[in-house]
Design an enzyme around this catalytic site. Structure first.
Site, short mmCIF file in Angstrom:
data_model
loop_
_atom_site.label_atom_id
_atom_site.label_comp_id
_atom_site.label_asym_id
_atom_site.label_seq_id
_atom_site.Cartn_x
_atom_site.Cartn_y
_atom_site.Cartn_z
N LYS A 1 4.51 3.02 -6.60
CA LYS A 1 4.48 2.24 -5.36
C LYS A 1 3.69 0.94 -5.56
CE LYS A 1 2.49 5.62 -3.07
NZ LYS A 1 1.65 6.47 -2.18
N CYS B 1 2.42 16.82 5.87
CA CYS B 1 2.23 16.23 4.55
C CYS B 1 2.19 17.33 3.47
CB CYS B 1 0.93 15.43 4.50
SG CYS B 1 0.65 14.77 2.85
N ARG C 1 10.17 6.75 7.72
CA ARG C 1 9.21 5.65 7.89
C ARG C 1 9.94 4.31 8.00
NH1 ARG C 1 4.91 5.37 3.20
NH2 ARG C 1 4.19 7.31 4.16
N LYS D 1 1.82 -2.43 -3.21
CA LYS D 1 1.43 -2.82 -1.85
C LYS D 1 0.81 -4.22 -1.79
CE LYS D 1 0.77 1.94 -0.51
NZ LYS D 1 -0.13 2.99 0.00
N CYS E 1 -5.62 10.26 8.39
CA CYS E 1 -4.23 10.32 7.90
C CYS E 1 -3.52 11.48 8.59
CB CYS E 1 -4.21 10.50 6.40
SG CYS E 1 -4.68 12.17 5.91
N CYS F 1 -6.64 14.93 1.82
CA CYS F 1 -6.67 15.10 0.35
C CYS F 1 -7.18 13.80 -0.25
CB CYS F 1 -5.29 15.48 -0.18
SG CYS F 1 -4.22 14.06 -0.53
N CYS G 1 -4.92 7.98 2.12
CA CYS G 1 -3.98 7.28 3.02
C CYS G 1 -4.64 6.60 4.21
CB CYS G 1 -2.90 8.25 3.50
SG CYS G 1 -1.88 8.86 2.14
N ARG H 1 6.04 -1.93 -0.85
CA ARG H 1 6.05 -1.25 0.46
C ARG H 1 5.85 -2.28 1.58
NH1 ARG H 1 4.78 4.21 -0.02
NH2 ARG H 1 5.53 5.03 -1.98
FE1 SRM Z 1 0.00 7.63 1.79
C1 SRM Z 1 1.48 9.87 -0.26
C2 SRM Z 1 1.18 9.20 4.48
C3 SRM Z 1 -0.88 4.96 3.68
C4 SRM Z 1 -2.04 6.52 -0.73
N1 SRM Z 1 1.19 9.23 2.07
C5 SRM Z 1 1.74 10.00 1.07
C6 SRM Z 1 2.75 10.99 1.66
C7 SRM Z 1 4.09 10.34 1.64
C8 SRM Z 1 2.74 12.40 1.04
C9 SRM Z 1 3.69 12.67 -0.10
O1 SRM Z 1 3.76 11.90 -1.07
O2 SRM Z 1 4.34 13.72 -0.03
C10 SRM Z 1 2.19 11.09 3.12
C11 SRM Z 1 3.19 11.50 4.20
C12 SRM Z 1 2.48 12.34 5.23
C13 SRM Z 1 3.26 12.57 6.47
O3 SRM Z 1 3.50 13.75 6.82
O4 SRM Z 1 3.59 11.62 7.16
C14 SRM Z 1 1.51 9.75 3.25
N2 SRM Z 1 0.23 7.12 3.69
C15 SRM Z 1 0.66 7.96 4.67
C16 SRM Z 1 0.46 7.35 6.04
C17 SRM Z 1 1.51 7.74 7.07
C18 SRM Z 1 -0.96 7.76 6.51
C19 SRM Z 1 -1.27 7.50 7.96
O5 SRM Z 1 -1.73 8.45 8.57
O6 SRM Z 1 -1.10 6.40 8.47
C20 SRM Z 1 0.43 5.86 5.66
C21 SRM Z 1 1.78 5.22 5.66
C22 SRM Z 1 1.70 3.74 5.42
C23 SRM Z 1 2.98 2.98 5.53
O7 SRM Z 1 3.43 2.71 6.67
O8 SRM Z 1 3.53 2.60 4.50
C24 SRM Z 1 -0.11 5.95 4.24
N3 SRM Z 1 -1.17 5.97 1.50
C25 SRM Z 1 -1.49 5.06 2.45
C26 SRM Z 1 -2.59 4.26 2.01
C27 SRM Z 1 -3.29 3.18 2.80
C28 SRM Z 1 -2.70 1.82 2.57
O9 SRM Z 1 -1.71 1.68 1.86
O10 SRM Z 1 -3.24 0.87 3.13
C29 SRM Z 1 -2.93 4.71 0.74
C30 SRM Z 1 -4.12 4.20 -0.12
C31 SRM Z 1 -3.85 2.88 -0.74
C32 SRM Z 1 -3.17 3.04 -2.06
O11 SRM Z 1 -1.94 3.12 -2.07
O12 SRM Z 1 -3.87 3.12 -3.06
C33 SRM Z 1 -2.02 5.78 0.43
N4 SRM Z 1 -0.20 8.07 -0.18
C34 SRM Z 1 -1.14 7.55 -1.02
C35 SRM Z 1 -1.07 8.23 -2.27
C36 SRM Z 1 -1.94 7.96 -3.53
C37 SRM Z 1 -1.39 6.84 -4.33
C38 SRM Z 1 -2.11 6.65 -5.63
O13 SRM Z 1 -2.11 5.55 -6.15
O14 SRM Z 1 -2.67 7.61 -6.18
C39 SRM Z 1 -0.05 9.22 -2.15
C40 SRM Z 1 0.42 10.22 -3.23
C41 SRM Z 1 1.27 9.58 -4.27
O15 SRM Z 1 1.71 8.45 -4.18
O16 SRM Z 1 1.49 10.30 -5.25
C42 SRM Z 1 0.46 9.09 -0.81
FE1 SF4 Z 2 -1.24 13.53 2.93
FE2 SF4 Z 2 -3.36 13.17 1.40
FE3 SF4 Z 2 -2.07 11.08 2.38
FE4 SF4 Z 2 -3.48 12.56 3.99
S1 SF4 Z 2 -4.30 11.39 2.27
S2 SF4 Z 2 -1.37 11.85 4.37
S3 SF4 Z 2 -3.23 14.57 3.14
S4 SF4 Z 2 -1.27 12.49 0.93
#
Ligand code: SRM
Ligand code: SF4
Length: 568
Positions: A214, A441, A74, A216, A435, A480, A484, A143
């Protein structure tokens, strides 16, 4: 807190010597994957160890042991601002070392998938050679900093981009290990000695443990909340009066992630904490980061985000602590709040004689397929016309700085590659987002990006039957509950709960300042649209003038909507 009580990831970070761990040694050996502990360290460099989940069963059937490992890489891009040359370099990497696709993320970043371990160092080095970075794109640090990507020439747009860049630079990890591990020649013997330094010299903001989780930051405007400021740990709302940016309302403790089985977790909207002058924002943000560093939960990662600290303490106690770290009292927020949202799709004038084109990219995936060659079209546009590029928070992109006479050329290139122009997308598809989820993922319970287009196909038909095809509302799907694609403040949220089954949320809104609520649990994929149709029918019949679908569902509430659907 005693070291024993801290979570394992905390110990790994602490013992990693500023994010080194054994990554150097593991990179030097010919294996396809890293050890579990190293994967925790690795994330801070913007890369995740993954495996192709589609092939797991097949591999087992073939008697193959182990997984088909590859890596997601990323790039963090403040405000999503990059050049044609930088985008072309990422497309080259996708073709040469990745799975031939490039993904625009929901935070204005770019992701490569399918990078093999042997190619990781080359990938990260080549990204850095284009003056972009993967450092801090993932991991327990700040981030990618988001801001409105519109390239209008009014000074306020440049000001928010400058602030995004400043925050990104100031809050980036400073460990020399990034350079040492990824950018220097591993055979040169070049090493940066950090062992003897004091934590405050090496990582003045983060220290040896980095953050509990993390972190943001997003910067939006009152009239344009395209970056969804209520969903960030810090949301900055630019307050503009008489065309002047007078300061920022600072919101704290937003976040989407939740674990439905754990009642202690929840999505939360940011809370309005203070008003800060433009030149004080970086210092105030740093104070907030440091409060989270020192008081965020390091025992249980499920409740380690800033939102849980704000919830545990309450806003006043949290603000008082930030004031202590900042060294001065903070003013109360100004009355301004979000009033509009613009996805910047289609043609618009920048104000300097140039044009920009918001190109809708379904779920952010840039690829070529038989029916549409988006990647090739973008390659040709970037090579021939060299527009500026801005990535949006809705996984799309803007082609900027175009001359009036280049508009036809852009459209002709897109048409020649069978790429739909933005105005050929339906309103509901334009406002949808999914997502990544399956197959890369590791946390995905079910599909998202691969199935949302089919759900939208069905929705388009039903909306047309109801005469609601021009109705703008957001549909966001995730594989899930981690959130995201920010599904918990959208008009319709579809959240993977079991294989092929989704929780259906309704009642959020385009403005992003209200959480939605659960309408139905465990809805099979093919039942999602039939589940929504009675609500849309009710909306059509009983809406108030100008009321949006999310506002309608919120006004009616769960009981009323359910009663209607049951008798429909
Ligand atoms: Fe996310 C984890 C993809 C934006 C909340 N996110 C992941 C992981 C890295 C899975 C992992 O931990 O093994 C995913 C990788 C999937 C893959 O195959 O690429 C993943 N997140 C993404 C992306 C690529 C989704 C997308 O389709 O665009 C986004 C990348 C953003 C970036 O460029 O930095 C992405 N993730 C978000 C957002 C939206 C935002 O930030 O505006 C959220 C919700 C906002 C927030 O953070 O509360 C988000 N991602 C999570 C979470 C839950 C965090 C939490 O507080 O519980 C996880 C899991 C974790 O951190 O344990 C996670
Ligand atoms: Fe993976 Fe869940 Fe984030 Fe979708 S919402 S990219 S399934 S961690």
């Amino acid at each position: 807190m005693s070291e024993e009580k801290k979570s394992h990831v905390e110990t790994v970070k602490l013992e990693s010597n500023y994010l080194r761990g054994t990554l150097g040694e593991e990179l030097a050996v010919d294996t396809d994957s890293f050890t579990k502990d190293s994967t925790h360290v690795l994330k801070h460099y913007g890369t995740y160890q993954q495996d192709d989940r589609d092939t797991r069963a097949e591999r087992r059937a073939q008697g193959l042991t182990g997984k088909a490992y590859s890596f997601m890489v990323r790039t963090r891009i403040p405000g999503g601002k990059l050049t044609s040359r930088q985008l072309l370099a990422q497309l080259d990497l996708a073709d040469e070392l990745g799975n031939t696709t490039l993904r625009i993320t929901s935070r204005q970043g770019l992701q490569l998938h399918g990078i093999l371990k042997t190619n990781l160092r080359e990938t990260i080095r080549r990204i850095n050679e284009t003056q972009l970075s993967t450092l801090g794109a993932c991991g327990d640090v700040n981030r990618n900093v988001m801001c409105c990507p519109a390239p209008y020439t009014q000074p306020i747009y440049r000001q928010v981009q400058v602030l995004a860049d400043q925050l990104a630079d100031h809050l980036a990890p400073r460990t020399p290990a990034y350079h040492e591990l990824w950018l220097s020649d591993p055979d040169s013997g070049e090493k940066t000695l950090v062992g003897g330094g004091q934590p405050e010299e090496i990582e003045p903001i983060y220290g040896q443990h980095y953050l509990p989780r993390k972190f943001k930051i997003g910067i939006g405007f009152t009239f344009d909340n395209c970056v969804d400021i209520y969903t960030h740990d810090i949301g900055l709302l630019a307050v503009v009066r008489d065309d002047q940016l007078v300061g920022y309302n600072v919101l704290v403790g937003g976040g989407q992630g939740t674990t439905p089985a754990a009642a202690k977790t929840f999505p939360a909207l940011g809370q309005r904490m203070a008003f800060v002058a433009p030149d004080r924002v970086v210092d105030v943000a740093t104070a907030i980061v440091k409060v989270q560093r020192d008081f965020g939960n390091r025992e249980d990662r499920k409740v380690a985000r800033l939102k849980y600290l704000v919830h545990r303490w309450g806003l006043s106690r949290f603000k008082a602590k930030v004031e202590e770290y900042y060294g001065q009292p903070l003013a109360d927020p100004e009355p301004e709040d979000v009033t509009g949202h613009n996805d910047h799709i289609g043609w618009d004038q920048q104000g300097d004689g140039h044009w920009f084109y918001g190109l809708n990219i379904e779920n952010g995936r840039i690829l070529d397929r038989d029916s549409m060659q988006l990647k090739s079209a973008l390659r040709e546009i970037c090579t021939r016309l060299e527009p500026g590029i801005r990535l949006t928070a809705h996984q799309s992109l803007l082609l900027t700085d175009l001359q009036g006479e280049q508009r036809d050329e852009v459209e002709a290139i897109l048409r020649r590659h069978h790429v739909k122009l933005s105005d050929q997308y339906s309103t509901v598809r334009r406002w949808s987002m999914a997502c990544v989820a399956w197959p890369t993922c590791g946390l995905a319970i079910t599909d998202s990006e691969r199935v949302l287009p089919g759900v939208i196909d069905q929705l388009e038909l039903e909306l047309a039957k109801l005469g609601l095809e021009d109705e703008p509302f957001t549909v966001r799907m995730t594989g899930c509950p981690n959130g995201c694609a920010r599904p918990y403040n959208s008009d319709v949220g579809l959240v993977g709960k079991a294989r092929g089954r989704y929780t259906v949320f309704v009642g959020g809104r385009l403005l992003g300042n209200r959480l939605n609520f659960i309408y139905r649990e465990l809805v099979p994929l093919e039942e999602i649209v039939p589940t929504l149709v009675p609500l849309l029918t009710y909306f059509k019949q009983d809406r108030m003038a100008g009321e949006s679908f999310g506002d309608f569902c919120d006004r009616k509430g769960l009981e009323d909507l359910t009663a209607w659907a049951n008798q429909a």
